[in-house]
Design a protein around this motif. Structure first.
Motif, PDB file in Angstrom:
ATOM      1  N   ILE A 141     -29.191 -79.530  26.450  1.00  0.00           N
ATOM      2  CA  ILE A 141     -27.890 -78.905  26.699  1.00  0.00           C
ATOM      3  C   ILE A 141     -26.864 -79.346  25.670  1.00  0.00           C
ATOM      4  O   ILE A 141     -26.021 -78.556  25.229  1.00  0.00           O
ATOM      5  CB  ILE A 141     -27.408 -79.229  28.131  1.00  0.00           C
ATOM      6  CG1 ILE A 141     -28.276 -78.480  29.155  1.00  0.00           C
ATOM      7  CG2 ILE A 141     -25.941 -78.849  28.314  1.00  0.00           C
ATOM      8  CD1 ILE A 141     -28.022 -78.882  30.593  1.00  0.00           C
ATOM      9  N   SER A 142     -26.925 -80.609  25.253  1.00  0.00           N
ATOM     10  CA  SER A 142     -25.953 -81.125  24.283  1.00  0.00           C
ATOM     11  C   SER A 142     -26.074 -80.441  22.928  1.00  0.00           C
ATOM     12  O   SER A 142     -25.162 -80.536  22.094  1.00  0.00           O
ATOM     13  CB  SER A 142     -26.129 -82.638  24.119  1.00  0.00           C
ATOM     14  OG  SER A 142     -27.355 -82.938  23.452  1.00  0.00           O
ATOM     15  N   ARG A 143     -27.190 -79.749  22.692  1.00  0.00           N
ATOM     16  CA  ARG A 143     -27.412 -79.070  21.418  1.00  0.00           C
ATOM     17  C   ARG A 143     -27.358 -77.550  21.550  1.00  0.00           C
ATOM     18  O   ARG A 143     -27.757 -76.822  20.636  1.00  0.00           O
ATOM     19  CB  ARG A 143     -28.749 -79.509  20.821  1.00  0.00           C
ATOM     20  CG  ARG A 143     -28.754 -80.971  20.392  1.00  0.00           C
ATOM     21  CD  ARG A 143     -30.066 -81.382  19.781  1.00  0.00           C
ATOM     22  NE  ARG A 143     -31.122 -81.452  20.793  1.00  0.00           N
ATOM     23  CZ  ARG A 143     -32.408 -81.625  20.517  1.00  0.00           C
ATOM     24  NH1 ARG A 143     -32.804 -81.722  19.253  1.00  0.00           N
ATOM     25  NH2 ARG A 143     -33.299 -81.693  21.483  1.00  0.00           N
ATOM     26  N   ARG A 144     -26.847 -77.061  22.675  1.00  0.00           N
ATOM     27  CA  ARG A 144     -26.667 -75.627  22.859  1.00  0.00           C
ATOM     28  C   ARG A 144     -25.345 -75.188  22.241  1.00  0.00           C
ATOM     29  O   ARG A 144     -24.332 -75.863  22.354  1.00  0.00           O
ATOM     30  CB  ARG A 144     -26.661 -75.272  24.355  1.00  0.00           C
ATOM     31  CG  ARG A 144     -28.027 -75.302  25.039  1.00  0.00           C
ATOM     32  CD  ARG A 144     -28.958 -74.269  24.442  1.00  0.00           C
ATOM     33  NE  ARG A 144     -29.976 -73.834  25.376  1.00  0.00           N
ATOM     34  CZ  ARG A 144     -31.277 -73.853  25.150  1.00  0.00           C
ATOM     35  NH1 ARG A 144     -31.741 -74.337  24.016  1.00  0.00           N
ATOM     36  NH2 ARG A 144     -32.132 -73.394  26.039  1.00  0.00           N
ATOM     37  N   PHE A 145     -25.356 -74.000  21.590  1.00  0.00           N
ATOM     38  CA  PHE A 145     -24.164 -73.442  20.984  1.00  0.00           C
ATOM     39  C   PHE A 145     -23.528 -72.389  21.886  1.00  0.00           C
ATOM     40  O   PHE A 145     -24.184 -71.801  22.750  1.00  0.00           O
ATOM     41  CB  PHE A 145     -24.503 -72.785  19.639  1.00  0.00           C
ATOM     42  CG  PHE A 145     -25.059 -73.729  18.615  1.00  0.00           C
ATOM     43  CD1 PHE A 145     -24.322 -74.812  18.178  1.00  0.00           C
ATOM     44  CD2 PHE A 145     -26.319 -73.519  18.079  1.00  0.00           C
ATOM     45  CE1 PHE A 145     -24.819 -75.688  17.231  1.00  0.00           C
ATOM     46  CE2 PHE A 145     -26.839 -74.384  17.122  1.00  0.00           C
ATOM     47  CZ  PHE A 145     -26.084 -75.467  16.698  1.00  0.00           C
ATOM     48  N   GLN A 146     -22.247 -72.119  21.649  1.00  0.00           N
ATOM     49  CA  GLN A 146     -21.557 -71.050  22.360  1.00  0.00           C
ATOM     50  C   GLN A 146     -21.949 -69.671  21.833  1.00  0.00           C
ATOM     51  O   GLN A 146     -21.736 -68.662  22.510  1.00  0.00           O
ATOM     52  CB  GLN A 146     -20.044 -71.222  22.220  1.00  0.00           C
ATOM     53  CG  GLN A 146     -19.486 -72.491  22.833  1.00  0.00           C
ATOM     54  CD  GLN A 146     -17.998 -72.635  22.588  1.00  0.00           C
ATOM     55  OE1 GLN A 146     -17.244 -71.662  22.613  1.00  0.00           O
ATOM     56  NE2 GLN A 146     -17.563 -73.856  22.339  1.00  0.00           N
ATOM     57  N   ASP A 147     -22.513 -69.620  20.635  1.00  0.00           N
ATOM     58  CA  ASP A 147     -22.887 -68.346  20.015  1.00  0.00           C
ATOM     59  C   ASP A 147     -23.893 -67.589  20.882  1.00  0.00           C
ATOM     60  O   ASP A 147     -24.627 -68.182  21.689  1.00  0.00           O
ATOM     61  CB  ASP A 147     -23.496 -68.601  18.644  1.00  0.00           C
ATOM     62  CG  ASP A 147     -22.632 -69.510  17.801  1.00  0.00           C
ATOM     63  OD1 ASP A 147     -21.710 -69.019  17.140  1.00  0.00           O
ATOM     64  OD2 ASP A 147     -22.884 -70.736  17.832  1.00  0.00           O
ATOM     65  N   LYS A 197     -18.062 -78.340  16.869  1.00  0.00           N
ATOM     66  CA  LYS A 197     -16.974 -77.469  17.313  1.00  0.00           C
ATOM     67  C   LYS A 197     -17.457 -76.335  18.207  1.00  0.00           C
ATOM     68  O   LYS A 197     -16.738 -75.896  19.116  1.00  0.00           O
ATOM     69  CB  LYS A 197     -16.253 -76.900  16.093  1.00  0.00           C
ATOM     70  CG  LYS A 197     -15.069 -76.007  16.421  1.00  0.00           C
ATOM     71  CD  LYS A 197     -14.394 -75.518  15.150  1.00  0.00           C
ATOM     72  CE  LYS A 197     -13.237 -74.578  15.455  1.00  0.00           C
ATOM     73  NZ  LYS A 197     -12.587 -74.087  14.211  1.00  0.00           N
ATOM     74  N   PHE A 198     -18.660 -75.854  17.956  1.00  0.00           N
ATOM     75  CA  PHE A 198     -19.124 -74.660  18.660  1.00  0.00           C
ATOM     76  C   PHE A 198     -20.189 -74.956  19.716  1.00  0.00           C
ATOM     77  O   PHE A 198     -20.892 -74.052  20.167  1.00  0.00           O
ATOM     78  CB  PHE A 198     -19.655 -73.635  17.657  1.00  0.00           C
ATOM     79  CG  PHE A 198     -18.611 -73.199  16.667  1.00  0.00           C
ATOM     80  CD1 PHE A 198     -17.602 -72.327  17.036  1.00  0.00           C
ATOM     81  CD2 PHE A 198     -18.623 -73.680  15.371  1.00  0.00           C
ATOM     82  CE1 PHE A 198     -16.633 -71.937  16.135  1.00  0.00           C
ATOM     83  CE2 PHE A 198     -17.657 -73.295  14.449  1.00  0.00           C
ATOM     84  CZ  PHE A 198     -16.652 -72.424  14.832  1.00  0.00           C
ATOM     85  N   GLN A 199     -20.309 -76.204  20.114  1.00  0.00           N
ATOM     86  CA  GLN A 199     -21.212 -76.531  21.213  1.00  0.00           C
ATOM     87  C   GLN A 199     -20.601 -76.076  22.539  1.00  0.00           C
ATOM     88  O   GLN A 199     -19.406 -75.784  22.621  1.00  0.00           O
ATOM     89  CB  GLN A 199     -21.479 -78.035  21.242  1.00  0.00           C
ATOM     90  CG  GLN A 199     -22.307 -78.533  20.082  1.00  0.00           C
ATOM     91  CD  GLN A 199     -22.512 -80.041  20.119  1.00  0.00           C
ATOM     92  OE1 GLN A 199     -21.708 -80.765  20.689  1.00  0.00           O
ATOM     93  NE2 GLN A 199     -23.582 -80.497  19.502  1.00  0.00           N
ATOM     94  N   LEU A 200     -21.422 -76.002  23.576  1.00  0.00           N
ATOM     95  CA  LEU A 200     -20.907 -75.628  24.890  1.00  0.00           C
ATOM     96  C   LEU A 200     -19.815 -76.602  25.318  1.00  0.00           C
ATOM     97  O   LEU A 200     -19.867 -77.793  24.993  1.00  0.00           O
ATOM     98  CB  LEU A 200     -22.036 -75.645  25.923  1.00  0.00           C
ATOM     99  CG  LEU A 200     -23.194 -74.664  25.734  1.00  0.00           C
ATOM    100  CD1 LEU A 200     -24.184 -74.820  26.886  1.00  0.00           C
ATOM    101  CD2 LEU A 200     -22.708 -73.225  25.652  1.00  0.00           C
ATOM    102  N   THR A 201     -18.827 -76.093  26.052  1.00  0.00           N
ATOM    103  CA  THR A 201     -17.787 -76.964  26.573  1.00  0.00           C
ATOM    104  C   THR A 201     -18.387 -77.905  27.615  1.00  0.00           C
ATOM    105  O   THR A 201     -19.500 -77.682  28.109  1.00  0.00           O
ATOM    106  CB  THR A 201     -16.674 -76.147  27.228  1.00  0.00           C
ATOM    107  OG1 THR A 201     -17.192 -75.478  28.388  1.00  0.00           O
ATOM    108  CG2 THR A 201     -16.100 -75.119  26.257  1.00  0.00           C
TER     109      THR A 201
END
Length: 211
Positions: A14-20, A175-179
């Motif tokens: 999860i820590s390496r998931r992007f919002q894209d 910057k673009f990882q999940l909140t």
């Protein structure tokens, strides 16, 4: 109900998931869609949007796990019947839209900067590519440079190449990882999936547990 090892595994992924996100427009073959979801999981994309305007609707979460290697149960999917409506929603949420297409106006993949804004990447139908609507709503058009006689490649291969480049550019950029909230919600969701799987294996229902 979840082991410490499994908990750590979830948190690490999860820590390496992007919002894209990716957008799959009018995909004909469900197996191609599942292979695309496998690439999403591999390169840290949590959400895939499906547009069905000209092709028969299918639910990627209910298809077999062979092609996706079970990735379809870990990836969130959203279904639309309109590319325009999907694009409006994405832009309202702050996404830049990049569409893959063979077009004189398109930039080579190396010319796309994925570090300016969270991105939604559109991939089109296996035969005719993206729609005219997708071209119009896109902020940038991109193509994958090739050196052979063919000018296109398999959908899942295209997804893999684009997502690899996105993840490569994001190395060291958080910057673009999940909140934090998105990460916590995803952890709860995956924990429920894991629990349900264990209950099915042992022939126990959620109702039995709650009782």
């Amino acid at each position: 109900m979840i082991t410490e090892e499994r908990k750590n595994r979830f948190q690490n992924v999860i820590s390496r998931r992007f919002q894209d996100v990716i957008v799959l427009e009018n995909i004909h073959d469900p197996h191609n869609a599942l292979a695309a979801l496998r690439n999403c999981d591999a390169f840290g994309i949590q959400t895939a949007h499906f547009i069905f305007e000209t092709e028969k609707i299918f639910n990627p979460t209910e298809l077999g796990k062979l092609t996706s290697a079970s990735a379809n149960k870990w990836i969130d999917t959203v279904t639309w019947n309109s590319m325009f409506q999907c694009s409006v929603s994405l832009k309202q949420k702050g996404f830049k839209i990049v569409a893959t297409v063979i077009d004189p106006k398109a930039k080579p993949l190396q010319g796309i900067d994925f570090n300016k804004q969270k991105t939604a990447i559109i991939f089109g139908n296996e035969g005719f590519g993206i729609s005219e609507t997708a071209k119009k709503v896109a902020d940038e058009l991109v193509y994958i440079p090739m050196n052979g006689f063919v000018d296109s490649i398999n959908l899942s291969v295209s997804v893999g190449i684009l997502l690899y480049e996105l993840s490569r550019q994001r190395q060291g950029n958080n910057k673009f990882q999940l909140t934090q909230e998105e990460q916590e919600n995803l952890f709860m969701k995956w924990s429920r999936i894991d629990l349900n799987k264990k209950l099915r294996v042992h022939g126990v229902s959620r109702k039995d547990v709650s009782d």
